[in-house]
Motif scaffolding. Structure first.
Motif, short mmCIF file in Angstrom:
data_model
loop_
_atom_site.label_atom_id
_atom_site.label_comp_id
_atom_site.label_asym_id
_atom_site.label_seq_id
_atom_site.Cartn_x
_atom_site.Cartn_y
_atom_site.Cartn_z
N ASN A 49 58.25 27.76 -10.75
CA ASN A 49 58.64 27.52 -9.25
C ASN A 49 57.78 26.53 -8.90
N LEU A 50 56.47 26.54 -9.23
CA LEU A 50 55.44 25.53 -8.55
C LEU A 50 56.15 24.17 -9.11
N TYR A 51 56.24 24.04 -10.34
CA TYR A 51 56.58 22.71 -10.96
C TYR A 51 58.28 22.33 -11.14
N ALA A 52 59.00 23.24 -10.38
CA ALA A 52 60.40 23.25 -10.52
C ALA A 52 61.17 21.81 -10.47
N ASP A 53 60.58 21.13 -9.58
CA ASP A 53 61.05 19.49 -9.57
C ASP A 53 60.71 18.72 -10.57
N ASP A 54 59.43 18.91 -11.28
CA ASP A 54 59.24 18.18 -12.47
C ASP A 54 58.17 18.92 -13.48
N PRO A 55 58.95 19.85 -14.05
CA PRO A 55 58.17 20.59 -15.10
C PRO A 55 57.44 19.97 -16.01
N TRP A 56 57.74 18.79 -16.55
CA TRP A 56 56.98 18.15 -17.46
C TRP A 56 55.96 17.50 -16.91
N GLY A 57 55.87 17.12 -15.74
CA GLY A 57 54.76 16.51 -15.04
C GLY A 57 53.77 17.61 -14.66
N GLY A 58 54.15 19.04 -14.38
CA GLY A 58 53.16 20.12 -14.27
C GLY A 58 52.43 20.38 -15.72
N LEU A 59 53.32 20.16 -16.54
CA LEU A 59 52.61 20.71 -17.94
C LEU A 59 51.54 19.70 -18.31
N VAL A 60 52.09 18.49 -18.10
CA VAL A 60 50.98 17.28 -18.49
C VAL A 60 49.70 17.26 -17.59
N GLY A 61 50.06 17.55 -16.63
CA GLY A 61 48.90 17.56 -15.42
C GLY A 61 47.90 18.92 -15.81
N ASN A 62 48.39 19.90 -16.17
CA ASN A 62 47.63 21.03 -16.51
C ASN A 62 46.98 20.96 -18.01
N VAL A 63 47.43 20.20 -18.83
CA VAL A 63 46.94 19.67 -20.18
C VAL A 63 45.78 18.80 -19.98
N LYS A 64 46.10 17.91 -19.18
CA LYS A 64 45.07 16.93 -18.77
C LYS A 64 43.55 17.36 -18.27
#
Length: 241
Positions: A49-64
């Motif tokens: 829900n938090l990254y609904a607009d940009d799921p890939w961006g949320g994942l990449v940011g968390n991994v970083k």
């Protein structure tokens, strides 16, 4: 590639076959991806829900945010393992008995460490894409450029620390010192977002400083080359027991 450097590089790579260092190189990025997989498993609804607009961006940011401390810890441990063979077996004289210069031996260790970290960065990029696909993100819409930047650019910014850890690990018999410096650096990297932009620990989060990305990378590469040159010059003049 000079004959001396090539011979030293081959000897260094051959020594690594007798250690667990390549396993450790793989373990770092696998651990980062596994932790993020657990994070999404526990908080899937919240994060989607938090990254609904940009799921890939949320994942990449968390991994970083996990990848940078893992990189700092990994380079300190691997640098120590690369020099640990000679320290543990008192084999520095044997290593330097090769018909190569001390600078070539030192450069070979820096080169092998860099190659191993590049392999680790590659695994991190692949693991991030696999995790995103497993989470149901559209792989055809994956931000490949962002994934590659997240995986490789911190290594460029970390070159001063790579050079520092290599020098400490090669000149100090007691590996507790370089490992302590590496652990301290890992902790500082975790909180470096609160530092001023000129602090090298903050450069690790490329793009998060107030400086342009090319400037951050140029500073990392330049400082890394400077410290490598100083370390190689010191190692070349040092008496080996």
């Amino acid at each position: 590639m000079s004959g001396g450097y090539g011979r030293a590089l081959r000897a260094e790579l051959a020594k690594q076959r007798r250690t667990f260092v390549w396993g450790l190189v793989a373990l770092g990025p696998i651990g980062v991806v596994a932790l993020q997989a657990a994070n999404y498993a526990v908080r899937y609804d919240y994060l989607t829900n938090l990254y609904a607009d940009d799921p890939w961006g949320g994942l990449v940011g968390n991994v970083k945010w996990l990848a940078v401390p893992a990189l700092m810890a990994g380079l300190a441990i691997v640098a120590s393992m690369l020099a640990g063979y000679e320290h543990a077996t008192n084999a520095w004289k044997q290593t330097l008995a090769l018909p190569v210069s001390k600078t070539a031996v030192y450069t070979a260790k820096v080169s092998v460490l860099t190659m191993q970290l590049l392999a680790s960065c590659t695994l991190l990029a692949l693991g991030t894409l696999v995790l995103g696909a497993a989470l149901g993100h559209d792989l055809t819409g994956a931000p490949f450029a962002d994934v590659l930047a997240m995986s490789y650019l911190p290594l460029v910014a970390a070159l001063p620390f790579l050079a520092l850890q290599t020098w400490l690990s090669t000149v100090l018999h007691n590996q507790a010192v370089p490992l302590t410096v590496g652990i301290l650096g890992t902790v500082l990297a975790m909180y470096s977002f609160a530092f001023a932009d000129w602090v090298p620990y903050k450069w690790l989060y490329v793009g998060e400083t107030g400086w342009p990305v090319p400037l951050t990378l140029a500073l990392g590469a330049g400082a890394g080359l400077l410290l490598y040159g100083l370390g190689a010059a010191h190692f070349g003049r040092r008496d080996v027991r």
